[in-house]
Design a protein around this motif. Structure first.
Motif, PDB file in Angstrom:
ATOM      1  N   SER A   7      20.992 -20.288   4.355  1.00 57.42           N
ATOM      2  CA  SER A   7      21.768 -21.163   5.230  1.00 57.42           C
ATOM      3  C   SER A   7      20.815 -22.062   5.986  1.00 57.42           C
ATOM      4  CB  SER A   7      22.592 -20.321   6.212  1.00 57.42           C
ATOM      5  OG  SER A   7      21.728 -19.562   7.035  1.00 57.42           O
ATOM      6  N   PRO A   8      21.281 -23.184   6.489  1.00 57.68           N
ATOM      7  CA  PRO A   8      20.390 -24.122   7.161  1.00 57.68           C
ATOM      8  C   PRO A   8      19.656 -23.537   8.339  1.00 57.68           C
ATOM      9  CG  PRO A   8      22.498 -25.163   6.662  1.00 57.68           C
ATOM     10  CD  PRO A   8      22.647 -23.709   6.361  1.00 57.68           C
ATOM     11  N   GLY A   9      20.109 -22.436   8.880  1.00 54.76           N
ATOM     12  CA  GLY A   9      19.477 -21.908  10.079  1.00 54.76           C
ATOM     13  C   GLY A   9      18.621 -20.691   9.863  1.00 54.76           C
ATOM     14  N   GLU A  13      15.034 -24.118   5.724  1.00 58.24           N
ATOM     15  CA  GLU A  13      15.448 -25.496   5.576  1.00 58.24           C
ATOM     16  C   GLU A  13      14.292 -26.427   5.193  1.00 58.24           C
ATOM     17  OE1 GLU A  13      15.675 -23.709   8.232  1.00 58.24           O
ATOM     18  OE2 GLU A  13      14.939 -24.722  10.027  1.00 58.24           O
ATOM     19  N   THR A  56      23.367 -30.807   3.485  1.00 60.01           N
ATOM     20  CA  THR A  56      23.685 -29.456   3.938  1.00 60.01           C
ATOM     21  C   THR A  56      22.415 -28.709   4.336  1.00 60.01           C
ATOM     22  OG1 THR A  56      25.626 -29.360   2.492  1.00 60.01           O
ATOM     23  CG2 THR A  56      24.738 -27.262   3.277  1.00 60.01           C
ATOM     24  N   GLY A  59      21.115 -30.339   7.490  1.00 59.61           N
ATOM     25  CA  GLY A  59      22.034 -30.327   8.626  1.00 59.61           C
ATOM     26  C   GLY A  59      22.121 -31.688   9.269  1.00 59.61           C
TER      27      GLY A  59
END
Length: 328
Positions: A7-9, A13, A56, A59
């Motif tokens: 996930s982006p977090g 990233e 995505t 972000g």
């Protein structure tokens, strides 16, 4: 959630695939998704999907869809400036690889025996480097056994030698056959002759090559064919040494034509009979592709050999060089 499960977090990233950056770069260069797809050899849906993946992962919204066109956001312009060095490096990488593929860039490693290394091999290198400013070279002159060993262990791209035409562990390419010649000092009783026979040298204070050397063995074989005794007053290992001593003590010597081309002004060259032909060979390591740069150098070497090549006549038989044993 990204397609790879991140996930982006979650700290991943920053690992952006180059494929996505290439799509971003193409779109920022003013291309439509269709034009970007053609440039990148992808489908148009793959470009659109890649852009969505990139946004995505980051972000960040990179493009606004206005009037059926993609208009970069301010964030896109800032990020685009950040990745320009990456594509500059890639362009340089591609240009460098192309230059290497064409044989106009790269590093060449050559090892030669002295007669060739000091004459035609050096001239061939000069011709090669004339229009190849990006080529660098490692070039040295050693004894034959050192040349063979260096080719076997891969520390050079090719070896060049005189007087051998076979090796059990290497690829040997004979590029020319040349004839041994006589160097005759001015004022010597044999001076002025077009040719000197081995029989004429019987009883002469000859500067000879060691019989154990490959060229010395070849010369001895010629004397044997004439039933003449090969008994040099002075024996040396190298033809260059024989040439120097010939001029210094006023004696005849039999050397290769490359050494003879560097003779002293007080010496003349004449044919040596019966003809004593010796091969000029290039050694390559087996199973190793030859880069374009190596091929280009070999072509220059062949060109430099023109004028030295022998005509007809008997060829001296040379025993193959033995393979180097482990620990030898």
């Amino acid at each position: 959630m990204n397609e790879d499960g991140t996930s982006p977090g979650d700290g991943q990233e920053e690992q952006i695939p180059l494929r996505l950056l290439s799509i971003f770069n193409a779109l920022m260069s003013g291309a439509t998704t269709k034009e970007a797809a053609e440039r990148l050899k992808m489908s148009q849906p793959a470009v659109s999907n890649g852009l969505r993946q990139l946004e995505t992962r980051l972000g960040v919204n990179l493009f606004e869809r206005l009037h059926r066109r993609l208009e970069p956001t301010e964030e896109a312009f800032q990020l685009f400036a950040e990745i320009q060095p990456v594509f500059s490096i890639l362009r340089g990488f591609g240009m460098r690889a192309r230059a290497m593929r064409l044989g106009i860039s790269g590093r060449l490693r050559v090892l030669s025996t002295p007669p060739l290394g000091h004459t035609i091999a050096a001239r061939a290198l000069g011709s090669l480097l004339e229009d190849r400013p990006e080529v660098t070279v490692s070039y040295d002159v050693r004894r034959l056994e050192h040349v063979v060993e260096a080719v076997q262990n891969g520390s050079v791209d090719l070896g060049i030698g005189l007087g051998f035409d076979a090796h059990p562990a290497l690829n040997v390419e004979v590029v020319a056959r040349v004839e041994m010649v006589c160097l005759v000092p001015h004022g010597h009783r044999l001076a002025g002759r077009e040719a000197i026979d081995a029989a004429d040298l019987s009883g002469e204070d000859l500067i000879g090559l060691e019989a154990e050397s490959r060229l010395g063995s070849a010369v001895r074989a010629v004397f044997d064919r004439r039933a003449s005794v090969y008994a040099p007053r002075v024996e040396v290992r190298y033809c260059s040494t024989a040439a120097v001593l010939s001029a210094a003590v006023g004696a005849v010597t039999v050397v290769d034509p490359f050494t003879a081309s560097m003779r002293a002004p007080t010496q003349d060259v004449c044919a040596f009979t019966p003809r004593c032909q010796v091969p000029v060979s290039i050694l390559f390591r087996r199973g190793v592709p030859r880069p374009r740069l190596v091929q280009a150098y070999v072509a220059q070497l062949r060109a430099a050999l023109r004028g030295f090549e022998a005509g007809g006549g008997e060829t001296v038989a040379f025993a193959p060089i033995a393979a180097k044993r482990d620990g030898a």
